[in-house]
Design a protein around this motif. Structure first.
Motif, PDB file in Angstrom:
ATOM      1  N   LEU A  33     139.075  70.341  47.353  1.00 33.21           N
ATOM      2  CA  LEU A  33     137.726  69.945  46.953  1.00 33.21           C
ATOM      3  C   LEU A  33     137.729  69.144  45.654  1.00 33.21           C
ATOM      4  N   ARG A  34     138.678  69.428  44.782  1.00 35.90           N
ATOM      5  CA  ARG A  34     138.784  68.662  43.535  1.00 35.90           C
ATOM      6  C   ARG A  34     139.187  67.216  43.792  1.00 35.90           C
ATOM      7  N   GLY A  35     139.740  66.937  44.960  1.00 36.44           N
ATOM      8  CA  GLY A  35     140.106  65.573  45.325  1.00 36.44           C
ATOM      9  C   GLY A  35     138.944  64.787  45.913  1.00 36.44           C
ATOM     10  N   THR A  36     137.762  65.390  45.962  1.00 34.62           N
ATOM     11  CA  THR A  36     136.570  64.720  46.482  1.00 34.62           C
ATOM     12  C   THR A  36     135.697  64.279  45.318  1.00 34.62           C
ATOM     13  N   ARG A  37     134.475  63.907  45.606  1.00 32.03           N
ATOM     14  CA  ARG A  37     133.558  63.484  44.545  1.00 32.03           C
ATOM     15  C   ARG A  37     133.160  64.633  43.618  1.00 32.03           C
ATOM     16  N   LEU A  38     133.600  65.859  43.924  1.00 29.50           N
ATOM     17  CA  LEU A  38     133.329  66.995  43.039  1.00 29.50           C
ATOM     18  C   LEU A  38     134.150  66.905  41.755  1.00 29.50           C
ATOM     19  N   GLN A  40     137.943  66.761  39.389  1.00 28.63           N
ATOM     20  CA  GLN A  40     138.973  67.725  38.996  1.00 28.63           C
ATOM     21  C   GLN A  40     138.430  68.929  38.238  1.00 28.63           C
ATOM     22  N   THR A  41     137.194  68.887  37.791  1.00 28.46           N
ATOM     23  CA  THR A  41     136.638  70.008  37.034  1.00 28.46           C
ATOM     24  C   THR A  41     135.954  71.045  37.923  1.00 28.46           C
ATOM     25  N   PHE A  42     135.883  70.784  39.235  1.00 29.96           N
ATOM     26  CA  PHE A  42     135.213  71.709  40.150  1.00 29.96           C
ATOM     27  C   PHE A  42     135.903  73.067  40.147  1.00 29.96           C
ATOM     28  N   VAL A  43     135.104  74.142  40.062  1.00 29.10           N
ATOM     29  CA  VAL A  43     135.623  75.508  40.120  1.00 29.10           C
ATOM     30  C   VAL A  43     134.962  76.208  41.304  1.00 29.10           C
ATOM     31  N   LEU A  44     135.768  76.665  42.233  1.00 29.03           N
ATOM     32  CA  LEU A  44     135.281  77.347  43.428  1.00 29.03           C
ATOM     33  C   LEU A  44     134.753  78.728  43.067  1.00 29.03           C
ATOM     34  N   ASP A  45     133.550  79.057  43.502  1.00 32.73           N
ATOM     35  CA  ASP A  45     132.979  80.389  43.291  1.00 32.73           C
ATOM     36  C   ASP A  45     133.603  81.327  44.322  1.00 32.73           C
TER      37      ASP A  45
END
Length: 69
Positions: A33-38, A40-45
């Motif tokens: 998911l970090r490789g998408t428009r989300l 590298q800072t995306f954190v999965l809940d």
């Protein structure tokens, strides 16, 4: 197994469909998911979010992405 009632061709489907997809490790899921428009800072809940899939040719029906498992 995901079973949904999709919207196709302007009408709701009358036949439920399902597909078996494997669960994806949360660490791997977050990385993908970090490789998408989300970004590298995306954190999965990890308390309320699961990932499944990754098998070519097996996916949610058109219009049903994000439906309950």
């Amino acid at each position: 197994t995901q079973s949904t009632r999709g919207f196709e061709g302007g009408q709701f489907q009358q036949i439920l469909k399902e597909v078996d997809v494997p669960m994806v490790d949360q660490f791997r899921c977050q990385g993908k998911l970090r490789g998408t428009r989300l970004t590298q800072t995306f954190v999965l809940d990890k308390q309320s979010f699961v990932c499944a899939g990754g098998v070519l040719g097996k996916d949610a029906c058109t219009g049903d992405g994000g439906a309950p498992l």
